[in-house]
Design a protein around this motif. Structure first.
Motif, PDB file in Angstrom:
ATOM      1  N   SER A 143       9.296 -10.685 -11.615  1.00  0.00           N
ATOM      2  CA  SER A 143       9.564  -9.337 -12.494  1.00  0.00           C
ATOM      3  C   SER A 143      10.382  -8.546 -11.510  1.00  0.00           C
ATOM      4  CB  SER A 143       8.309  -8.326 -12.695  1.00  0.00           C
ATOM      5  OG  SER A 143       7.702  -8.263 -11.233  1.00  0.00           O
ATOM      6  N   VAL A 144      10.676  -7.303 -11.872  1.00  0.00           N
ATOM      7  CA  VAL A 144      11.637  -6.243 -11.295  1.00  0.00           C
ATOM      8  C   VAL A 144      10.962  -5.942  -9.955  1.00  0.00           C
ATOM      9  CG1 VAL A 144      12.738  -4.101 -11.498  1.00  0.00           C
ATOM     10  CG2 VAL A 144      12.850  -5.597 -13.509  1.00  0.00           C
ATOM     11  N   PHE A 145       9.683  -5.772  -9.983  1.00  0.00           N
ATOM     12  CA  PHE A 145       8.855  -5.284  -8.840  1.00  0.00           C
ATOM     13  C   PHE A 145       9.226  -6.433  -7.922  1.00  0.00           C
ATOM     14  CE2 PHE A 145       5.001  -5.214  -6.243  1.00  0.00           C
ATOM     15  CZ  PHE A 145       5.010  -3.692  -6.025  1.00  0.00           C
ATOM     16  N   ASP A 146       8.839  -7.710  -8.307  1.00  0.00           N
ATOM     17  CA  ASP A 146       8.827  -8.836  -7.210  1.00  0.00           C
ATOM     18  C   ASP A 146      10.146  -8.992  -6.850  1.00  0.00           C
ATOM     19  OD1 ASP A 146       8.196 -10.849  -5.949  1.00  0.00           O
ATOM     20  OD2 ASP A 146       8.773 -12.466  -7.828  1.00  0.00           O
ATOM     21  N   GLN A 147      11.304  -8.754  -7.597  1.00  0.00           N
ATOM     22  CA  GLN A 147      12.455  -8.787  -6.946  1.00  0.00           C
ATOM     23  C   GLN A 147      12.853  -7.798  -6.071  1.00  0.00           C
ATOM     24  OE1 GLN A 147      15.478 -10.778  -8.657  1.00  0.00           O
ATOM     25  NE2 GLN A 147      14.086 -12.029 -10.150  1.00  0.00           N
ATOM     26  N   ILE A 148      12.479  -6.590  -6.394  1.00  0.00           N
ATOM     27  CA  ILE A 148      12.857  -5.389  -5.443  1.00  0.00           C
ATOM     28  C   ILE A 148      11.782  -5.664  -3.988  1.00  0.00           C
ATOM     29  CG2 ILE A 148      12.396  -3.146  -4.918  1.00  0.00           C
ATOM     30  CD1 ILE A 148      12.899  -2.506  -7.580  1.00  0.00           C
ATOM     31  N   GLY A 149      10.895  -6.097  -4.187  1.00  0.00           N
ATOM     32  CA  GLY A 149       9.857  -6.603  -2.941  1.00  0.00           C
ATOM     33  C   GLY A 149      10.583  -7.709  -2.318  1.00  0.00           C
ATOM     34  N   LEU A 151      13.691  -8.353  -1.946  1.00  0.00           N
ATOM     35  CA  LEU A 151      14.638  -7.745  -1.215  1.00  0.00           C
ATOM     36  C   LEU A 151      14.463  -6.741   0.088  1.00  0.00           C
ATOM     37  CD1 LEU A 151      17.854  -7.370  -1.408  1.00  0.00           C
ATOM     38  CD2 LEU A 151      17.173  -5.286  -2.483  1.00  0.00           C
ATOM     39  N   ILE A 152      13.292  -5.949  -0.234  1.00  0.00           N
ATOM     40  CA  ILE A 152      12.912  -5.127   0.896  1.00  0.00           C
ATOM     41  C   ILE A 152      12.424  -5.842   1.946  1.00  0.00           C
ATOM     42  CG2 ILE A 152      11.311  -3.345   1.396  1.00  0.00           C
ATOM     43  CD1 ILE A 152      12.063  -2.074  -1.284  1.00  0.00           C
ATOM     44  N   ALA A 153      11.446  -6.914   1.802  1.00  0.00           N
ATOM     45  CA  ALA A 153      10.819  -7.610   2.803  1.00  0.00           C
ATOM     46  C   ALA A 153      12.270  -8.346   3.547  1.00  0.00           C
ATOM     47  CB  ALA A 153      10.018  -8.938   2.021  1.00  0.00           C
ATOM     48  N   MET A 154      12.957  -8.768   2.609  1.00  0.00           N
ATOM     49  CA  MET A 154      14.357  -9.642   3.241  1.00  0.00           C
ATOM     50  C   MET A 154      14.876  -8.723   4.517  1.00  0.00           C
ATOM     51  SD  MET A 154      15.140 -12.755   3.045  1.00  0.00           S
ATOM     52  CE  MET A 154      16.540 -13.755   3.580  1.00  0.00           C
ATOM     53  N   ILE A 155      15.077  -7.166   3.908  1.00  0.00           N
ATOM     54  CA  ILE A 155      15.609  -6.253   4.888  1.00  0.00           C
ATOM     55  C   ILE A 155      14.655  -6.066   5.944  1.00  0.00           C
ATOM     56  CG2 ILE A 155      16.572  -3.946   4.884  1.00  0.00           C
ATOM     57  CD1 ILE A 155      17.323  -4.237   1.838  1.00  0.00           C
ATOM     58  N   GLY A 156      13.361  -5.844   5.666  1.00  0.00           N
ATOM     59  CA  GLY A 156      12.360  -5.761   6.658  1.00  0.00           C
ATOM     60  C   GLY A 156      12.425  -6.803   7.693  1.00  0.00           C
ATOM     61  N   MET A 207       5.263   4.007  11.669  1.00  0.00           N
ATOM     62  CA  MET A 207       5.966   3.433  10.570  1.00  0.00           C
ATOM     63  C   MET A 207       6.969   2.078  10.886  1.00  0.00           C
ATOM     64  SD  MET A 207       4.540   4.710   7.937  1.00  0.00           S
ATOM     65  CE  MET A 207       5.371   4.036   6.909  1.00  0.00           C
ATOM     66  N   VAL A 208       7.463   2.297  11.858  1.00  0.00           N
ATOM     67  CA  VAL A 208       8.595   1.409  12.040  1.00  0.00           C
ATOM     68  C   VAL A 208       7.893   0.152  12.387  1.00  0.00           C
ATOM     69  CG1 VAL A 208      10.031   0.545  14.108  1.00  0.00           C
ATOM     70  CG2 VAL A 208      10.211   2.905  13.219  1.00  0.00           C
ATOM     71  N   LEU A 209       6.862   0.045  13.171  1.00  0.00           N
ATOM     72  CA  LEU A 209       6.063  -1.195  13.327  1.00  0.00           C
ATOM     73  C   LEU A 209       5.339  -1.753  12.210  1.00  0.00           C
ATOM     74  CD1 LEU A 209       4.502  -0.958  16.944  1.00  0.00           C
ATOM     75  CD2 LEU A 209       5.901  -2.540  16.128  1.00  0.00           C
ATOM     76  N   ALA A 210       4.769  -0.769  11.502  1.00  0.00           N
ATOM     77  CA  ALA A 210       4.196  -1.050  10.084  1.00  0.00           C
ATOM     78  C   ALA A 210       5.165  -1.785   9.352  1.00  0.00           C
ATOM     79  CB  ALA A 210       3.541  -0.034   9.594  1.00  0.00           C
ATOM     80  N   LEU A 211       6.552  -1.189   9.079  1.00  0.00           N
ATOM     81  CA  LEU A 211       7.187  -1.793   8.022  1.00  0.00           C
ATOM     82  C   LEU A 211       7.606  -3.323   8.304  1.00  0.00           C
ATOM     83  CD1 LEU A 211       9.441   1.250   6.909  1.00  0.00           C
ATOM     84  CD2 LEU A 211       7.681   0.169   5.807  1.00  0.00           C
ATOM     85  N   ALA A 212       7.884  -3.477   9.684  1.00  0.00           N
ATOM     86  CA  ALA A 212       8.246  -4.725  10.117  1.00  0.00           C
ATOM     87  C   ALA A 212       6.877  -5.736   9.879  1.00  0.00           C
ATOM     88  CB  ALA A 212       8.700  -4.868  11.606  1.00  0.00           C
TER      89      ALA A 212
END
Lengths: 335, 301
Positions: A143-149, A151-156, A207-212
């Motif tokens: 789904s769109v949510f999955d795709q965005i997720g 992408l963001i995980a890849m960036i993370g 936040m920095v560590l949590a996002l990573a």
């Protein structure tokens, strides 16, 4: 299970001994040791006294055994003495830092609370972010949510914490003066306003560590959920007329959590390593900062001890992850 | 007459490339990485460094973007664009060379452990030991202790490069070794290996002719991801001040230098940080795409 645990515990001992030997020899045999950094203007007899005072004139293996004894006997004994008022140590030499001449473990004891507050919070926040994202992306795969997720995980994954941290500083501290750039270690939480102050200064490093961390954990959560979604028992549960909520959040989630829990346990030592960067960037005075400080000051006992503590963390959490896996998953039975 | 033409047989490379092209992220990664590599390799030909005298350099220090200096100048009047290109060259070179070392060691150990039963136990224990080493602290210690000595022997630039590349290489081969061992364990039970053995082919040739070509795919994926890992590790070292010397910078070192001017000139941190992140992101996407493209089970669909 018990025999497995015991065997793994026994196997951990030679592993730790070997790692300690590597760390000790690496630091000890290296050419850049502080013995060579005593200025030439110091007279030879004084130089000799200095080396003797540091205990650096003994042969390597004697120092290694002494260090092991200090690490595994004197320091724990000292801790017990401190708790129960016994006298196990009996005035034996503790591991002394060459920078401050105080025991290394006293310094570490002062630093660890800072590290644990920031890193512990960051890891918990990361897990709290990752779980729902992973579950929902798996439930609505592609789904769109999955795709965005994704992408963001890849960036993370790809943006290193030192860069995301600096970006946070630029945005939230320089452009928008909301948060302090440096972490004030001396701040004591006594009332509501100092508590808010503490929250504000923790916000960026956490936040920095949590996002990573969230990037990695949400991926594991997603793939583990996907693996279970197609199983027969899920179809059976749906066929029995259970609501989607019960099927996903009870049946699938519980089974999917098994590998995720072990991944979380395995990740703990590596975030201590990653925290070296965050602590350095935000000025959190924790053990990562202590390691960097000791490295720049050529404080060998401190460096050896800290590096070894990191290694102990890795071995211990590997063990915990293995045992957890056996406990949680009834299909896994270690002989 | 109905059309009964048989689809034209295509080469393996063609099949892999067709699958790779479907993966949007991988194509994006390939393009971005291509641009970045072109920027650092061919950029200096179009934008050569202008040697300024000290007095001239002092006059142009800390300038913002202009036609003469598109990225501005730093606190010593050096053109940031020129420095970005030079730093990128080193960063990418570190990534590739460290990955080569890691893959070479990892594949070697993986094959030995997978093929020869008596070596399996000891080599895998060794791999486990290396996996338990605290890498970042250890690398920091390695660089701190050996940097000056090696610089004295080989010069600061080559010394720093060799030390860091070697240190990263020998501490990141473990994943490759595990993957290769698993593949070899499965491959060596296959009939064609048995056939080769039964006609008396020596172990060395079985490995080189029959096993090695069949483990290329997972090794390539591991290698791609290894480049990203090595670039990040190097920039972490540089970021903590224990990497390359300032006159021989990498992107991580530029970021570290820019931190002092974070409040006044945030772009000095953003450009190198962006370059590192984009490189790693594109390499990760390429690895993802390669994994799908090289897997014949997925490729059929």
């Amino acid at each position: 299970m018990l025999t497995f645990t015991l065997r793994r515990l026994l196997l951990a001992i030679p592993t730790l001994l070997f790692i300690s030997l590597i760390i000790f020899l690496l630091v000890d045999l290296a050419p850049g040791s502080p013995m060579s950094e005593i200025p030439l203007t110091v007279p030879p007899e004084v130089r000799k006294k200095m080396i003797e005072a540091l205990g650096a004139d003994q042969p390597v293996f004697v120092r290694y055994i002494l260090w092991l004894r200090q690490f595994f006997w004197v320091e724990p004994a000292n801790l017990i003495d401190g708790w129960f008022g016994t006298n196990l140590v009996g005035g034996e030499q503790r591991i002394l830092s060459w920078q401050s001449r105080s025991p290394v473990f006293t310094v570490i004891g002062q630093r660890i609370p800072q590290t644990l507050t920031v890193i512990g919070t960051a890891y918990l926040v990361g897990i709290a972010i990752a779980m729902p994202i992973g579950i929902y992306s798996a439930y609505r795969q592609y789904s769109v949510f999955d795709q965005i997720g994704t992408l963001i995980a890849m960036i993370g994954f790809s943006v290193p914490t030192f860069f995301s941290g600096t970006l946070f500083i630029i945005v939230f501290a320089v452009w928008l003066p909301w948060l302090p750039t440096k972490y004030d270690t001396t701040l004591a939480v006594t009332d509501w306003s100092s508590f808010l102050q503490q929250l504000r200064q923790m916000a960026m490093p956490v936040m920095v560590l949590a996002l990573a961390n969230a990037a990695a954990i949400s991926r594991y959560m997603r793939s583990s959920m996907l693996e279970n979604m197609g199983q027969d028992y899920v179809r059976t549960a749906r066929a029995k007329g259970m609501t989607e909520r019960v099927v996903v959040l009870k049946h699938v989630l519980r089974n999917s959590l098994i590998p995720v829990v072990t991944v979380i346990a395995l990740g703990i030592p590596s975030i201590f390593g990653g925290a070296i960067i965050t602590e350095n960037l935000f000025g959190v005075n924790g053990i990562g900062a202590a390691l960097i400080g000791a490295i720049h000051a050529n404080d060998l006992p401190m460096v050896q001890t800290l590096a070894f503590i990191f290694a102990v963390l890795i071995v211990v959490f590997n063990l915990i992850a293995d045992i957890l896996y056996g406990l949680l998953d009834p299909r896994i039975r270690y002989e | 007459m109905s059309d009964l033409s048989i689809p034209k047989a295509q080469s393996q490379f063609g099949a892999v490339w067709r699958q790779f092209r479907i993966h949007r992220g991988a194509v994006f990664g390939l393009i971005v990485l291509g641009i970045l590599v072109g920027f650092v390799v061919f950029g200096p030909f179009f934008w050569p460094e202008v040697k300024l005298k000290v007095v001239e350099a002092l006059k142009v220090k800390n300038q913002g973007p202009s036609l003469r200096f598109p990225f501005g100048t730093d606190q010593l009047g050096r053109d940031i664009l020129v420095r970005m290109m030079a730093a990128g060259k080193v960063s990418l070179a570190v990534g590739f060379v460290a990955m080569m070392i890691a893959i070479f060691v990892g594949t070697g150990i993986g094959i030995l452990a997978g093929y020869f039963k008596q070596l399996d136990g000891p080599l895998m224990r060794l791999t486990d030991l290396f996996l338990s080493l605290p890498l970042i602290p250890l690398l920091l210690v390695l660089v701190m202790l050996f940097r000056d000595k090696i610089a004295a022997i080989m010069g600061p630039e080559l010394g720093a490069f060799l030390l860091i590349v070697f240190a990263i290489g020998i501490t990141s081969w473990m994943q490759a070794a595990r993957i290769v061992r698993g593949e070899v364990l499965a491959l060596k039970e296959r009939e064609y290996v048995l056939a080769a053995k039964s006609i008396g082919v020596p172990a060395r040739r079985v490995i080189l002719r029959h096993i090695l070509p069949n483990i290329i795919s997972p090794v390539m994926v591991a290698a791609t991801l290894g480049v990203a890992e090595a670039i990040i590790t190097e920039s972490v070292l540089s970021f903590l001040g224990l990497g390359f010397p300032p006159d021989f910078p990498t992107w991580g070192r530029l970021l570290f230098d820019g931190l002092n001017y974070l409040q006044l000139y945030p772009e000095r941190v953003i450009w190198p940080g962006l370059a590192i992140s984009l490189t790693v992101l594109s390499v990760n996407y390429i690895g993802d795409g390669l994994r799908d493209a090289l897997d014949p089970r997925i490729r059929g669909r």
